[in-house]
Design an enzyme around this catalytic site. Structure first.
Site, PDB file in Angstrom:
ATOM      1  N   PHE A 123       1.456  -2.828   7.556  1.00  0.00           N
ATOM      2  CA  PHE A 123       2.536  -1.853   7.757  1.00  0.00           C
ATOM      3  C   PHE A 123       2.511  -0.898   6.573  1.00  0.00           C
ATOM      4  O   PHE A 123       2.547  -1.332   5.421  1.00  0.00           O
ATOM      5  CB  PHE A 123       3.835  -2.646   7.796  1.00  0.00           C
ATOM      6  CG  PHE A 123       5.125  -1.889   7.819  1.00  0.00           C
ATOM      7  CD1 PHE A 123       5.734  -1.579   9.026  1.00  0.00           C
ATOM      8  CD2 PHE A 123       5.769  -1.560   6.634  1.00  0.00           C
ATOM      9  CE1 PHE A 123       6.974  -0.939   9.050  1.00  0.00           C
ATOM     10  CE2 PHE A 123       7.004  -0.911   6.653  1.00  0.00           C
ATOM     11  CZ  PHE A 123       7.610  -0.599   7.867  1.00  0.00           C
ATOM     12  N   GLU A 127       4.691   5.496  -0.067  1.00  0.00           N
ATOM     13  CA  GLU A 127       3.772   6.514  -0.611  1.00  0.00           C
ATOM     14  C   GLU A 127       4.082   6.673  -2.096  1.00  0.00           C
ATOM     15  O   GLU A 127       5.130   6.232  -2.566  1.00  0.00           O
ATOM     16  CB  GLU A 127       4.016   7.850   0.103  1.00  0.00           C
ATOM     17  CG  GLU A 127       3.712   7.796   1.582  1.00  0.00           C
ATOM     18  CD  GLU A 127       3.934   9.146   2.267  1.00  0.00           C
ATOM     19  OE1 GLU A 127       4.368  10.107   1.581  1.00  0.00           O
ATOM     20  OE2 GLU A 127       3.666   9.220   3.468  1.00  0.00           O
ATOM     21  N   ASN A 129       5.301   8.999  -3.707  1.00  0.00           N
ATOM     22  CA  ASN A 129       6.610   9.608  -3.947  1.00  0.00           C
ATOM     23  C   ASN A 129       7.655   9.230  -2.913  1.00  0.00           C
ATOM     24  O   ASN A 129       8.697   9.861  -2.814  1.00  0.00           O
ATOM     25  CB  ASN A 129       6.463  11.130  -4.022  1.00  0.00           C
ATOM     26  CG  ASN A 129       5.642  11.523  -5.251  1.00  0.00           C
ATOM     27  OD1 ASN A 129       5.895  11.048  -6.355  1.00  0.00           O
ATOM     28  ND2 ASN A 129       4.619  12.328  -5.041  1.00  0.00           N
ATOM     29  N   GLY A 131       9.188   5.711  -2.081  1.00  0.00           N
ATOM     30  CA  GLY A 131       9.354   4.267  -2.204  1.00  0.00           C
ATOM     31  C   GLY A 131      10.670   3.882  -1.567  1.00  0.00           C
ATOM     32  O   GLY A 131      10.775   3.824  -0.343  1.00  0.00           O
ATOM     33  N   ASP A 240      14.257  -4.817   8.752  1.00  0.00           N
ATOM     34  CA  ASP A 240      15.351  -5.789   8.944  1.00  0.00           C
ATOM     35  C   ASP A 240      14.775  -7.168   9.258  1.00  0.00           C
ATOM     36  O   ASP A 240      15.200  -8.177   8.688  1.00  0.00           O
ATOM     37  CB  ASP A 240      16.255  -5.364  10.116  1.00  0.00           C
ATOM     38  CG  ASP A 240      17.267  -4.293   9.714  1.00  0.00           C
ATOM     39  OD1 ASP A 240      17.499  -4.116   8.496  1.00  0.00           O
ATOM     40  OD2 ASP A 240      17.825  -3.635  10.619  1.00  0.00           O
ATOM     41  N   ARG A 243      12.602  -8.694   6.344  1.00  0.00           N
ATOM     42  CA  ARG A 243      13.377  -9.257   5.220  1.00  0.00           C
ATOM     43  C   ARG A 243      13.630 -10.747   5.390  1.00  0.00           C
ATOM     44  O   ARG A 243      13.711 -11.479   4.404  1.00  0.00           O
ATOM     45  CB  ARG A 243      14.702  -8.503   5.089  1.00  0.00           C
ATOM     46  CG  ARG A 243      14.494  -7.197   4.362  1.00  0.00           C
ATOM     47  CD  ARG A 243      15.664  -6.262   4.420  1.00  0.00           C
ATOM     48  NE  ARG A 243      15.181  -4.964   3.934  1.00  0.00           N
ATOM     49  CZ  ARG A 243      15.712  -3.792   4.232  1.00  0.00           C
ATOM     50  NH1 ARG A 243      16.781  -3.735   5.016  1.00  0.00           N
ATOM     51  NH2 ARG A 243      15.194  -2.688   3.753  1.00  0.00           N
ATOM     52  N   GLY A 340       6.851 -25.964 -23.213  1.00  0.00           N
ATOM     53  CA  GLY A 340       5.608 -25.249 -23.498  1.00  0.00           C
ATOM     54  C   GLY A 340       4.542 -25.463 -22.449  1.00  0.00           C
ATOM     55  O   GLY A 340       3.756 -24.558 -22.151  1.00  0.00           O
ATOM     56  N   GLU A 363       9.874  -4.717   0.622  1.00  0.00           N
ATOM     57  CA  GLU A 363      10.751  -4.676   1.809  1.00  0.00           C
ATOM     58  C   GLU A 363      12.200  -4.389   1.408  1.00  0.00           C
ATOM     59  O   GLU A 363      13.146  -4.951   1.955  1.00  0.00           O
ATOM     60  CB  GLU A 363      10.587  -5.947   2.641  1.00  0.00           C
ATOM     61  CG  GLU A 363       9.118  -6.114   3.023  1.00  0.00           C
ATOM     62  CD  GLU A 363       8.860  -6.954   4.240  1.00  0.00           C
ATOM     63  OE1 GLU A 363       9.754  -7.050   5.092  1.00  0.00           O
ATOM     64  OE2 GLU A 363       7.754  -7.493   4.335  1.00  0.00           O
ATOM     65  N   GLY A 364      12.336  -3.515   0.444  1.00  0.00           N
ATOM     66  CA  GLY A 364      13.649  -3.142  -0.075  1.00  0.00           C
ATOM     67  C   GLY A 364      13.958  -3.911  -1.335  1.00  0.00           C
ATOM     68  O   GLY A 364      14.000  -5.136  -1.317  1.00  0.00           O
TER      69      GLY A 364
END
Ligand code: FAD
Ligand code: FAD
Lengths: 379, 262
Positions: A123, A127, A129, A131, A240, A243, A340, A363-364
């Site tokens: 999917f 792009e 610019n 998002g 939708d 998600r 650790g 997806e948001g």
């Protein structure tokens, strides 16, 4: 009210657990390190019908439902979150829009092979610019000579390059804004459609993430999903559903953090006692368990609402928000429980923490989920 | 080729607990699975049916919950499943169990092969398979680890022994009991799970339906009387002897003498 899974779903869960234990978990750390795609597991998933879980049998699917599919994403992600997202992106983002919005002909042509697992789906909305602001699509599709000509670049596409079938969004009429976006099914191998290099990621490293590049890529009009201008609606409704898949991925990661923490707390001795006898550790584990149960209820309920064909958009956003933040918070705590050792690649919790972060972004982002939820509540 | 597979639903643990008073297994609360070697039995049957064509019928005697185990076999690809279930079967020992199974197989009609697991992980007797064959008056081969050849009339198998194997041929119909080494059981497919629950039925047969003699089933038909069961004490840790063979033998003799075994 009955919170128990049906016998059928119990069988699904057991099946997915066994599959994950035998086919996914043994190679998860290795594939995380190498960034190699989990082809072996994915091919086996395909042969068992897992790639078509929620789709009807007459369309090539397994004939199960969203809940069964969600159980698969959860259990697979518990072993390897990268494998989990391969399934989620394929089913929810690649195949589902064709199921929901495709014509009979498109379902036969594109959904059949995806549901049978002969092909993998993806999917492509994001792009460079566009998002969070997905509406400002710069990729264009211009009708010319009975075909749409695609130009533009998509980035960060899950299953990029490994997938065969892509749902691609592009502007068909900029003057119409949101209503000027359309959705196309684009097949790998179409002239003018190429891929950028693999992204080198913090987590889900065995999943494939690439750029998609379209240069005068000609798409038959028959590959348009819905009508011209339906693209944004298709994208939002697809997300939708997606998600719930990502929420299940987060849930699986969180559950794995708890599994590892419980085991380690019983094993590791300090001051001549298992560290699980210290209240500080006990409280971390109690909080983990509680948040995970809450997340699970949200995730399963969202899946159930979808299966009941009731509205689920707000509930899916809540499930994704809560499950992803639970995964992030408690994978960090799981490392704390391990001290650790947990910081070392020899232990699984280090990978879990790196894998958890993405669930708050794609997806948001969590911010977007809060926007969706509040918009619904303040309506 | 018609193939019957007998499966048993067993508790998912090798540490089953007994009720000290009644001497029976405490089954409540234990998650159940298909007896592992019965899955090998089913896999072999499915593989044969897949290769030469055929019908696989799965049979179990057990309580209503055994429905779940049968659904799992349907999900793996079995064609039909029969649950032999009746209060009258309760308390059966291996003899009464195998008698009841035999009556069900007779009702099913003609068949070429019956597969059983080698042994159930709870009861552990390994008797039901051979007894079933005796009730039906057909040959049986136990501990099958490989099927070498199979046609309409005969089967040739490798039968595992403690220190090797033998190759045995039998006419059909025959009963085989299977070992883990025989194969790797397939996963149920997702579509198979849907078939098992939404498209197929598990047939439930009572004692009357299979025409079982009431005197030969259940507690009444069971020659075995469980007098008492107990958990054997955990064995002490072994002692490793080291040195040359001669030294070890000497140490062993010394050890046995001090324990008054010699
Ligand atoms: C590994 C990976 C896989 C992906 N897979 C896919 C895929 O398969 N298909 C696809 O289409 N995309 C995919 N994406 C893209 C992903 O969905 C976007 O990265 C995400 O939607 C965020 O967009 P952005 O990265 O441009 O961030 P930006 O939109 O630039 O956001 C930056 C920050 O600003 C916040 N922000 C932005 N707008 C607002 C606002 N209005 N109010 C408050 N906060 C705001 C964001 O929440 C975020 O914290 C993937 C990304 C990654 C990293
Ligand atoms: C000493 C003794 C004590 C017993 N105690 C109890 C008890 O406490 N509680 C109780 O409930 N029962 C008890 N039983 C009964 C016993 O569990 C059953 O007879 C059982 O069905 C068969 O014995 P097994 O488990 O040893 O099977 P095995 O003979 O080891 O099984 C071999 C194969 O036979 C087939 N098979 C076995 N059982 C069935 C079945 N029911 N349906 C279909 N196929 C089958 C399977 O393919 C299996 O792999 C006892 C029996 C004995 C001899």
């Amino acid at each position: 009210m009955d919170f128990a899974l049906s016998k059928k779903h119990e069988m699904f869960r057991t099946l997915f657990q066994e599959f994950a234990a035998q086919e996914i978990a043994p190679v998860a750390a290795e594939l995380d390190e190498s960034g190699e795609f989990p082809w072996l597991a994915v091919r086996k998933m395909a042969s068992l019908g897992f790639l078509g879980l929620p789709f009807p049998k007459d369309l090539g699917g397994a004939g199960a439902d969203t809940l069964a599919y969600i159980l698969a994403v959860e259990e697979f992600s518990r072993a390897c979150a990268a494998t989990g997202v391969v399934l989620s992106a394929h089913v929810s983002l690649g195949a589902h829009p064709i199921y929901q919005f495709g014509t009979k002909e498109q379902q036969a042509r594109f959904l059949g092979p995806l549901a049978k697992g002969e092909k993998l789906g993806a999917f492509a909305l994001t792009e460079p610019n566009a998002g969070t602001d997905a509406a400002s699509q710069q990729t264009t599709a211009v009708l010319s000579g009975g075909e749409y000509v695609l130009n533009g670049t998509k980035i960060f596409i899950t299953n990029g390059e490994v997938a065969d079938t892509y749902i691609v969004f592009a502007m068909t009429d900029r003057s119409k804004g949101l209503k000027g976006i359309s959705a196309f099914v684009v097949e790998k191998g179409t002239p003018g459609f190429t891929f950028g290099p693999q992204e080198n990621k913090l987590g889900i490293r065995a999943s494939s993430t690439t750029e998609l590049i379209f240069e005068d890529c000609r798409i038959p009009t028959g590959n348009m999903l819905g009508k011209e201008g339906d693209g944004f609606k298709i994208a939002m409704q697809t997300l939708d559903g997606g998600r719930i898949g990502i929420a299940a991925q987060a849930l699986g990661i969180a559950q794995a953090a708890l599994d590892e923490s419980v085991r380690y707390a019983k094993e590791r001795q300090q001051f001549s006692k298992p560290i699980g006898t210290f209240q500080a550790i006990q409280w971390m584990i109690a909080d983990m368990g509680t948040d995970i149960e809450a997340a699970r209820l949200l995730v399963y309920r969202a899946a159930w609402l979808k299966d009941m064909r009731r509205p689920f958009s707000k509930e899916a956003a809540m499930a994704k928000l809560y499950a992803s933040e639970t995964a992030m918070k408690h994978t960090v705590k799981a490392i704390q429980v391990h001290g650790g050792y947990g910081y070392m690649k020899d232990y699984k919790v280090e990978r879990l923490m790196r894998d958890a972060k993405i669930t708050e972004i794609y997806e948001g982002t969590s911010e977007v989920q809060r926007m969706v939820i509040s918009a619904s509540l303040l309506k | 080729m018609k193939i019957v597979v007998c499966i048993k639903q067993v508790p998912n643990t090798t540490e089953v607990k007994f009720d000290q008073k009644t001497g029976t297994l405490i089954r409540e609360g234990l998650p159940t699975i298909i007896n592992p070697e019965d899955k090998n039995a089913l896999e072999e049957a499915l593989a044969i049916a897949g290769a030469v064509g055929g019908q696989v019928t799965v049979l179990t005697m057990g309580p209503a919950q055994a429905d779940y185990a049968l659904r799992e076999t349907l999900a793996m690809g079995a064609h039909e499943a029969i649950l032999l279930s009746d209060r009258a079967f309760a308390g059966a020992d291996t003899w009464a169990t195998s008698y009841a199974l035999a009556k069900a197989v007779e009702k099913l009609g003609e068949f070429s092969l019956i597969f059983c697991g080698r042994q159930a992980i709870d009861g552990d007797t390994a008797q039901v398979g051979p007894e079933l064959a005796e009730h039906l008056d057909i040959p049986h081969i136990t501990y099958v680890r490989r099927i070498v050849a199979l046609d309409e009339k005969t089967v040739v198998v490798e039968r595992a022994l403690e220190d090797g194997y033998e190759i045995v041929e039998s006419t059909l119909p025959a009963l085989l009991t299977t070992l883990k080494e025989l194969n790797v059981p397939r996963y149920p497919s997702a579509g198979g799970v849907i078939t098992a629950f939404d498209e197929k039925k598990v047939m439930v047969w009572t004692a009357e339906i299979v025409g079982a003699d009431p005197a030969k089933i259940g507690l009444k038909g069971s020659p075995t009387q469980v007098k008492r069961t107990f958990t054997p004490p955990v064995k002490g840790t072994g002692k490793m002897l080291t040195g040359t063979h001669k030294e070890m033998v000497q140490q062993l003799i010394q050890e046995l003498r001090t324990k008054h075994v010699l």
